[in-house]
Scaffold this motif. Structure first.
Motif, short mmCIF file in Angstrom:
data_model
loop_
_atom_site.label_atom_id
_atom_site.label_comp_id
_atom_site.label_asym_id
_atom_site.label_seq_id
_atom_site.Cartn_x
_atom_site.Cartn_y
_atom_site.Cartn_z
N SER A 1 -9.81 54.30 47.75
CA SER A 1 -10.12 55.63 48.24
C SER A 1 -10.35 56.55 47.04
CB SER A 1 -8.96 56.16 49.07
OG SER A 1 -7.82 56.36 48.25
N ALA A 2 -10.93 57.71 47.29
CA ALA A 2 -11.16 58.67 46.22
C ALA A 2 -9.83 59.10 45.60
CB ALA A 2 -11.93 59.88 46.75
N PHE A 3 -8.81 59.27 46.44
CA PHE A 3 -7.50 59.68 45.94
C PHE A 3 -6.92 58.62 45.00
CE2 PHE A 3 -2.86 59.74 46.32
CZ PHE A 3 -2.61 61.01 45.83
N GLU A 4 -7.02 57.36 45.39
CA GLU A 4 -6.49 56.28 44.55
C GLU A 4 -7.26 56.20 43.24
OE1 GLU A 4 -5.34 51.55 44.80
OE2 GLU A 4 -6.53 52.44 46.40
N LEU A 5 -8.56 56.39 43.30
CA LEU A 5 -9.38 56.37 42.09
C LEU A 5 -8.99 57.51 41.15
CD1 LEU A 5 -11.67 54.84 40.75
CD2 LEU A 5 -13.28 56.33 41.93
N MET A 6 -8.74 58.69 41.72
CA MET A 6 -8.32 59.83 40.91
C MET A 6 -6.94 59.58 40.30
SD MET A 6 -9.74 63.12 43.11
CE MET A 6 -8.17 63.86 43.00
N CYS A 7 -6.05 58.94 41.03
CA CYS A 7 -4.72 58.62 40.51
C CYS A 7 -4.82 57.68 39.32
CB CYS A 7 -3.84 58.02 41.59
SG CYS A 7 -3.31 59.20 42.83
N TRP A 8 -5.64 56.64 39.45
CA TRP A 8 -5.82 55.69 38.35
C TRP A 8 -6.43 56.40 37.15
CZ3 TRP A 8 -3.40 51.48 37.52
CH2 TRP A 8 -2.96 50.69 38.57
N GLY A 9 -7.39 57.27 37.38
CA GLY A 9 -8.00 58.02 36.28
C GLY A 9 -6.97 58.87 35.56
N HIS A 10 -6.11 59.52 36.33
CA HIS A 10 -5.06 60.35 35.73
C HIS A 10 -4.09 59.50 34.92
CE1 HIS A 10 -2.15 63.56 35.31
NE2 HIS A 10 -1.23 62.73 35.77
N LEU A 11 -3.64 58.38 35.49
CA LEU A 11 -2.69 57.52 34.79
C LEU A 11 -3.27 56.96 33.50
CD1 LEU A 11 -1.11 55.56 37.75
CD2 LEU A 11 0.00 57.24 36.29
N LEU A 12 -4.52 56.53 33.54
CA LEU A 12 -5.14 55.97 32.34
C LEU A 12 -5.38 57.04 31.29
CD1 LEU A 12 -7.60 53.44 34.01
CD2 LEU A 12 -5.43 52.95 32.82
#
Length: 55
Positions: A17-28
């Protein structure tokens, strides 16, 4: 995490999902930043200085 990082672009579009993608981007992005050195002593203000800081 490794399973997500090895996904193809098509699998990412279908499976994340877009939310999960944004979370991964933030974590990385957070992992890529160097850690800030800890402060040696916390700042202590007098009551007058603290009141003046709010004005």
């Amino acid at each position: 995490m490794a399973a997500h990082l090895h996904m193809t672009a098509g699998a990412v579009r279908k499976g994340m999902s877009a939310f999960e993608l944004m979370c991964w981007g933030h974590l990385l992005a957070q992992a890529a930043k160097p850690a800030a050195p800890p402060e040696s002593k916390p700042l202590e203000l007098s009551v007058e200085d603290e009141i003046a800081a709010w004005r």
